[in-house]
Design a protein around this motif. Structure first.
Motif, PDB file in Angstrom:
ATOM      1  N   PHE A  36     149.802  53.082   4.502  1.00 53.73           N
ATOM      2  CA  PHE A  36     149.696  54.315   4.259  1.00 53.73           C
ATOM      3  C   PHE A  36     150.360  54.739   2.951  1.00 53.73           C
ATOM      4  CE2 PHE A  36     149.881  53.552   9.010  1.00 53.73           C
ATOM      5  CZ  PHE A  36     148.780  53.796   9.047  1.00 53.73           C
ATOM      6  N   LEU A  44     148.817  57.475   0.845  1.00 54.31           N
ATOM      7  CA  LEU A  44     148.956  59.126   1.173  1.00 54.31           C
ATOM      8  C   LEU A  44     150.431  59.458   0.748  1.00 54.31           C
ATOM      9  CD1 LEU A  44     147.811  59.026   4.927  1.00 54.31           C
ATOM     10  CD2 LEU A  44     146.476  60.101   2.911  1.00 54.31           C
ATOM     11  N   SER A 102     150.942  63.846   0.290  1.00 57.92           N
ATOM     12  CA  SER A 102     150.225  64.574   1.386  1.00 57.92           C
ATOM     13  C   SER A 102     151.272  64.877   2.472  1.00 57.92           C
ATOM     14  CB  SER A 102     149.441  63.422   2.265  1.00 57.92           C
ATOM     15  OG  SER A 102     148.431  62.893   1.500  1.00 57.92           O
ATOM     16  N   ARG A 130     149.716  65.554   7.937  1.00 59.01           N
ATOM     17  CA  ARG A 130     148.563  64.851   7.698  1.00 59.01           C
ATOM     18  C   ARG A 130     148.621  63.344   8.041  1.00 59.01           C
ATOM     19  NH1 ARG A 130     145.009  64.155   2.095  1.00 59.01           N
ATOM     20  NH2 ARG A 130     143.324  62.955   2.990  1.00 59.01           N
ATOM     21  N   ILE A 131     150.040  62.874   7.348  1.00 64.08           N
ATOM     22  CA  ILE A 131     150.151  61.604   7.677  1.00 64.08           C
ATOM     23  C   ILE A 131     150.411  61.140   8.819  1.00 64.08           C
ATOM     24  CG2 ILE A 131     152.042  59.910   6.998  1.00 64.08           C
ATOM     25  CD1 ILE A 131     152.458  61.403   4.468  1.00 64.08           C
ATOM     26  N   GLN A 179     147.146  60.435  10.519  1.00 64.37           N
ATOM     27  CA  GLN A 179     146.475  59.411  10.018  1.00 64.37           C
ATOM     28  C   GLN A 179     146.970  58.050  10.842  1.00 64.37           C
ATOM     29  OE1 GLN A 179     143.850  58.891   7.870  1.00 64.37           O
ATOM     30  NE2 GLN A 179     143.414  60.810   7.278  1.00 64.37           N
ATOM     31  N   ILE A 180     148.262  58.176  10.795  1.00 65.94           N
ATOM     32  CA  ILE A 180     149.046  56.977  11.573  1.00 65.94           C
ATOM     33  C   ILE A 180     148.644  56.915  12.905  1.00 65.94           C
ATOM     34  CG2 ILE A 180     151.137  56.162  12.510  1.00 65.94           C
ATOM     35  CD1 ILE A 180     152.547  57.147   9.833  1.00 65.94           C
ATOM     36  N   ALA A 199     145.774  58.240  14.538  1.00 68.51           N
ATOM     37  CA  ALA A 199     144.302  57.859  14.489  1.00 68.51           C
ATOM     38  C   ALA A 199     144.173  56.356  14.271  1.00 68.51           C
ATOM     39  CB  ALA A 199     143.539  58.590  13.485  1.00 68.51           C
ATOM     40  N   ARG A 200     144.964  55.560  13.275  1.00 73.25           N
ATOM     41  CA  ARG A 200     144.720  54.196  13.137  1.00 73.25           C
ATOM     42  C   ARG A 200     145.246  53.410  14.224  1.00 73.25           C
ATOM     43  NH1 ARG A 200     145.520  51.320   8.248  1.00 73.25           N
ATOM     44  NH2 ARG A 200     144.798  53.248   7.145  1.00 73.25           N
TER      45      ARG A 200
END
Length: 344
Positions: free
Chosen positions: A195, A198, A203, A207-208, A211-212, A214-215
């Motif tokens: 990441f 980002l 970011s 948001r970070i 993303q984490i 979701a991954r």
């Protein structure tokens, strides 16, 4: 320097503007509302030529008068330029000398600013990323720049950068904790480097984190799917082995049944009159060929001898190989008894 003495008189131009204007208005009346048609095209061209001639004559007159009245101004401008050239000739060397000393002063101011910045980076413990952003601004090098003003401005910038650095450190710690928790439930571990883009784009932490998570969820679903697929494959293999074992049991039972039939047939044949036994054996032989337990695969041709020997052994092979071995023994007139037979 001798003071410039200038005698000037503004140009005065008079003309009978109103009379000419009234004359043109009166003359232009006859040209108004003219409609160009194919029949009157020749006359229209003649009218246009006449108007164009008047227009060109007026414009030429304007340019001639302006040129004549501008001559004193052009002479004055030329004289002033020559005077300026005389001044520039002696001024430029002085300017160059001054610029050398001014540049030394600017360089000295730059060095002072660099020292102030380096001291601030060390004092406030800015890391490399944010320390590079604390560059020397052009205003720090001005001739009138003061070290105290530079220090004040640098400290203000350091304060803002320090806030950003603190936020990034806190964000990184949150990321590490989040990734550590996610990695407890997955095999393909996540890392901070996944990441980094980002982080470089500054970011927002929200948001970070999104993303984490979701991954991590995507990896978890993929691994669960892989586990389900392996489980389904293992279950299928178990079912296949069970089905294969059931088929083997059925086949073994079938062989045992046929063996019993053969043994019963042998007993029946043994009780028949001797003259009918050969004919019956011919009919039974094909059935025996399918289930006879063969002798060894490789055997030497028996020699003519009155003394007889026997050998017991287990022979394994597929159905075609067993048939071939049985035929081999019969062709060479070996006498053999199948004491046991079945599937492996």
């Amino acid at each position: 320097m001798e003071e410039i003495k200038l005698e000037k008189q503004l140009p005065v131009i008079t003309m009978n503007f109103e009379e000419v204007k009234a004359s043109l208005i009166a003359g232009a009346e006859k040209y108004k509302n003219i409609l160009v048609t194919e029949e009157g095209l020749k006359d229209c061209k003649s009218m246009q030529k006449e108007l164009s001639s008047i227009r060109i004559k007026l414009d030429t007159y304007r340019k001639d008068v302006k040129r004549e009245m501008s001559k004193p101004i052009d002479i004055f401008e030329d004289q002033c330029k020559k005077l300026i050239e005389l001044i520039v000739t002696v001024e430029n060397p002085i300017k160059k000398g001054i610029s050398v000393f001014d540049q030394k002063k600017r360089d000295a101011n730059r060095k002072i600013a660099e020292d102030i910045i380096l001291s601030a980076i060390t004092e406030y413990e800015l890391n490399e990323k944010y320390g590079k952003q604390l560059n020397v601004l052009d205003k720090y090098c001005n001739l009138t720049a003061k070290a105290s003003d530079v220090k004040t401005d640098v400290e203000q910038r350091v304060f803002l950068l320090l806030q950003e650095q603190t936020r990034e450190i806190e964000t990184l710690q949150i990321m590490k904790d989040t990734i550590e928790n996610i990695n407890k439930n997955i095999d393909a571990k996540l890392s901070i480097q996944d990441f980094q883009a980002l982080i470089d784009m500054n970011s927002s932490p929200v948001r970070i984190m999104a993303q984490i998570n979701a991954r991590g969820e995507s990896v978890r679903r993929s691994e669960l799917q892989a586990i389900e697929e392996r489980k389904a494959k293992a279950e299928k293999e178990v079912l296949d082995r069970i089905a294969r074992a059931e088929r083997e049991i059925i086949e073994k039972a079938e062989i045992e049944r046929k063996n019993k039939e053969i043994e019963a047939e042998k007993i029946r044949i043994a009780n028949l009159p001797k003259e009918v036994i050969p004919e019956v054996e011919k009919k039974v032989a094909p059935l025996q060929e399918r289930i006879e337990v063969p002798a060894p695969r490789f055997i030497e041709t028996p020699t003519k001898s009155k003394t007889l020997y026997f050998i017991e052994m287990r022979v394994e092979g597929n159905l075609d190989e067993i048939k071939a071995l049985s035929q081999f023994l019969r062709d060479r007139e070996y006498k053999y008894i199948a004491t046991n037979k079945g599937l492996i």
